[in-house]
Design a protein around this motif. Structure first.
Motif, PDB file in Angstrom:
ATOM      1  N   VAL A   1      14.493   2.168  -1.361  1.00  0.00           N
ATOM      2  CA  VAL A   1      13.275   2.684  -2.016  1.00  0.00           C
ATOM      3  C   VAL A   1      13.426   1.468  -3.030  1.00  0.00           C
ATOM      4  N   ALA A   2      11.629   0.840  -3.193  1.00  0.00           N
ATOM      5  CA  ALA A   2      11.488   0.140  -4.700  1.00  0.00           C
ATOM      6  C   ALA A   2      10.514   0.572  -5.597  1.00  0.00           C
ATOM      7  N   VAL A   3      10.034  -0.451  -6.904  1.00  0.00           N
ATOM      8  CA  VAL A   3       9.669  -0.398  -7.379  1.00  0.00           C
ATOM      9  C   VAL A   3       8.545  -1.111  -7.930  1.00  0.00           C
ATOM     10  N   VAL A   4       7.500  -1.435  -7.208  1.00  0.00           N
ATOM     11  CA  VAL A   4       6.670  -2.795  -6.979  1.00  0.00           C
ATOM     12  C   VAL A   4       6.100  -2.760  -8.481  1.00  0.00           C
ATOM     13  N   HIS A   5       4.790  -3.850  -9.134  1.00  0.00           N
ATOM     14  CA  HIS A   5       4.282  -4.000 -10.363  1.00  0.00           C
ATOM     15  C   HIS A   5       3.405  -4.677  -9.340  1.00  0.00           C
ATOM     16  N   GLU A   6       1.803  -4.597  -9.440  1.00  0.00           N
ATOM     17  CA  GLU A   6       0.714  -5.982  -8.749  1.00  0.00           C
ATOM     18  C   GLU A   6       0.654  -6.638 -10.638  1.00  0.00           C
ATOM     19  N   ILE A   7       0.732  -8.392 -10.068  1.00  0.00           N
ATOM     20  CA  ILE A   7       0.676  -8.980 -10.472  1.00  0.00           C
ATOM     21  C   ILE A   7      -0.540  -9.891  -9.850  1.00  0.00           C
ATOM     22  N   PRO A   8      -1.019 -11.101 -10.786  1.00  0.00           N
ATOM     23  CA  PRO A   8      -2.428 -12.941 -10.414  1.00  0.00           C
ATOM     24  C   PRO A   8      -0.820 -13.612  -9.796  1.00  0.00           C
ATOM     25  N   ALA A   9      -1.198 -14.106  -8.392  1.00  0.00           N
ATOM     26  CA  ALA A   9      -0.477 -14.404  -6.963  1.00  0.00           C
ATOM     27  C   ALA A   9      -0.640 -15.935  -8.145  1.00  0.00           C
ATOM     28  N   THR A  10      -1.203 -16.094  -9.314  1.00  0.00           N
ATOM     29  CA  THR A  10      -1.429 -17.255 -10.109  1.00  0.00           C
ATOM     30  C   THR A  10       0.391 -17.154 -10.709  1.00  0.00           C
ATOM     31  N   GLU A  11       1.072 -15.902 -11.367  1.00  0.00           N
ATOM     32  CA  GLU A  11       2.195 -15.667 -11.974  1.00  0.00           C
ATOM     33  C   GLU A  11       3.702 -15.453 -11.068  1.00  0.00           C
ATOM     34  N   VAL A  12       3.072 -15.841  -9.479  1.00  0.00           N
ATOM     35  CA  VAL A  12       4.612 -16.223  -8.615  1.00  0.00           C
ATOM     36  C   VAL A  12       5.330 -17.357  -8.866  1.00  0.00           C
ATOM     37  N   LYS A  13       6.432 -17.094  -8.855  1.00  0.00           N
ATOM     38  CA  LYS A  13       7.521 -17.614  -7.847  1.00  0.00           C
ATOM     39  C   LYS A  13       8.149 -18.316  -7.503  1.00  0.00           C
ATOM     40  N   VAL A  14       8.868 -19.411  -7.529  1.00  0.00           N
ATOM     41  CA  VAL A  14       9.510 -19.059  -5.918  1.00  0.00           C
ATOM     42  C   VAL A  14      11.174 -17.836  -6.372  1.00  0.00           C
ATOM     43  N   GLY A  15      11.179 -17.650  -5.302  1.00  0.00           N
ATOM     44  CA  GLY A  15      12.724 -16.603  -5.497  1.00  0.00           C
ATOM     45  C   GLY A  15      12.171 -15.306  -5.473  1.00  0.00           C
ATOM     46  N   ASP A  16      11.184 -15.237  -6.381  1.00  0.00           N
ATOM     47  CA  ASP A  16      10.700 -13.650  -6.498  1.00  0.00           C
ATOM     48  C   ASP A  16      10.729 -13.278  -4.869  1.00  0.00           C
ATOM     49  N   VAL A  17      10.639 -11.206  -5.053  1.00  0.00           N
ATOM     50  CA  VAL A  17      10.258 -11.016  -4.305  1.00  0.00           C
ATOM     51  C   VAL A  17       9.050 -10.021  -3.820  1.00  0.00           C
ATOM     52  N   ILE A  18       7.598 -10.278  -3.140  1.00  0.00           N
ATOM     53  CA  ILE A  18       6.829  -9.390  -3.180  1.00  0.00           C
ATOM     54  C   ILE A  18       6.659  -9.137  -1.894  1.00  0.00           C
ATOM     55  N   THR A  19       5.443  -8.287  -2.060  1.00  0.00           N
ATOM     56  CA  THR A  19       4.982  -7.270  -1.000  1.00  0.00           C
ATOM     57  C   THR A  19       3.627  -8.587  -1.588  1.00  0.00           C
ATOM     58  N   VAL A  20       2.595  -8.211  -0.249  1.00  0.00           N
ATOM     59  CA  VAL A  20       1.229  -9.167  -0.049  1.00  0.00           C
ATOM     60  C   VAL A  20       1.124  -8.017   1.884  1.00  0.00           C
ATOM     61  N   ASP A  21      -0.419  -8.169   1.555  1.00  0.00           N
ATOM     62  CA  ASP A  21      -1.313  -7.199   2.199  1.00  0.00           C
ATOM     63  C   ASP A  21      -1.695  -8.729   3.869  1.00  0.00           C
TER      64      ASP A  21
END
Length: 208
Positions: free
Chosen positions: A94-114
Motif C-alpha cells: 500500500v502506498a501513499v501518493v501526492h499529486e504534483i505538477p508534471a513539471t516538478e517530476v525528476k528522473v528517479g521518482d516513482v509516480i502514478t499516471v492515468d
C-alpha cells in the motif's frame, strides 16, 4: 497483696456503645451502606472495554486526519497488485501518493499516471523527462522489475508521486473496504459504546 503492674493480668474491656437516640425535631441518622467492590471478572471486562474504546478513538481521529489530508493536500492511497516495482515496492504493498505538477517530476521518482479509458493507472519509475511547455511534460517510465521501458512516454500535466509505502498491507485494506466488514465494525463499535455508558445496577443501588 501488692502485684506489680508489669505482672498483673490484663483483659481488654469491651465498651458497649449505646444506640443513638433520636432527638425530637432532628432527622435520625441513616446508616451508610458500604460499597460493594467489583468482581475480578467484571473489572477485567471493564478494562477491556476501555482499551477497545481508546483504540477506536485513536482510529477515528486517524481516519479524520487522513480524510482532511486527502482533501487539503491531494494525498491518496494506491494498491500494488503486480510485482512490476519489485523489490523496491513489492506486490501487495500500500502506498501513499501526492499529486504534483508534471513539471516538478525528476528522473528517479516513482509516480502514478492515468492512462487512456479502459486501462488502470500505472506506477513506475521515471527514466526520462522532457518539458513541453504550458505546464506539460513528456515522461518515460519503467518498472524496476521490468526488462524494458513502458511502450510509450506519457504526456501529463499532473502526476501522483509515491511518498511512502507499506509492504503486505493491500489484502487488509481490501478486506476493510468490504461494505459488510465496515458495517460489522460500525455495529460492533456502537454496541461497545452503548455497553460502556449503560448505567450499572450496582451504581443505581448506591444512589438509592
Amino acid at each position: 497483696m501488692f502485684i506489680p503492674a508489669s505482672d498483673a493480668v490484663t483483659q481488654p474491656l469491651h465498651l458497649v456503645t449505646p444506640p443513638a437516640t433520636a432527638v425530637p425535631g432532628e432527622p435520625a441518622e441513616t446508616p451508610v451502606a458500604a460499597s460493594v467492590p467489583r468482581s475480578g471478572a467484571h473489572s477485567a471486562i471493564a478494562k477491556l472495554g476501555d482499551w477497545v474504546l481508546n483504540i477506536l478513538a485513536v482510529f477515528g481521529v486517524l481516519c479524520i486526519a487522513l480524510t482532511i489530508l486527502a482533501f487539503v493536500g491531494n494525498y491518496t492511497i494506491i494498491l500494488f497488485k503486480t510485482g512490476s516495482m519489485d523489490p523496491t515496492i513489492p506486490q501487495g504493498s500500500v502506498a501513499v501518493v501526492h499529486e504534483i505538477p508534471a513539471t516538478e517530476v525528476k528522473v528517479g521518482d516513482v509516480i502514478t499516471v492515468d492512462r487512456e479509458p479502459g486501462l488502470k493507472p500505472i506506477t513506475h519509475r521515471v527514466i526520462a523527462v522532457e518539458q513541453l511547455g504550458g505546464g506539460e511534460a513528456l515522461i518515460s517510465m519503467q518498472g524496476d522489475a521490468n526488462p524494458n521501458p513502458d511502450p510509450e512516454p506519457y504526456r501529463e500535466s499532473t502526476v501522483r508521486k509515491v511518498v511512502w509505502h507499506i509492504p503486505g498491507l493491500a489484502k487488509q485494506v481490501v478486506w476493510l473496504s468490504n461494505p459488510y466488514v465496515l458495517g460489522g465494525i460500525t455495529l460492533g463499535a456502537a454496541l461497545l459504546v452503548l455497553w460502556a455508558f449503560w448505567p450499572r445496577a450496582e451504581t443505581a443501588r448506591r444512589r438509592h
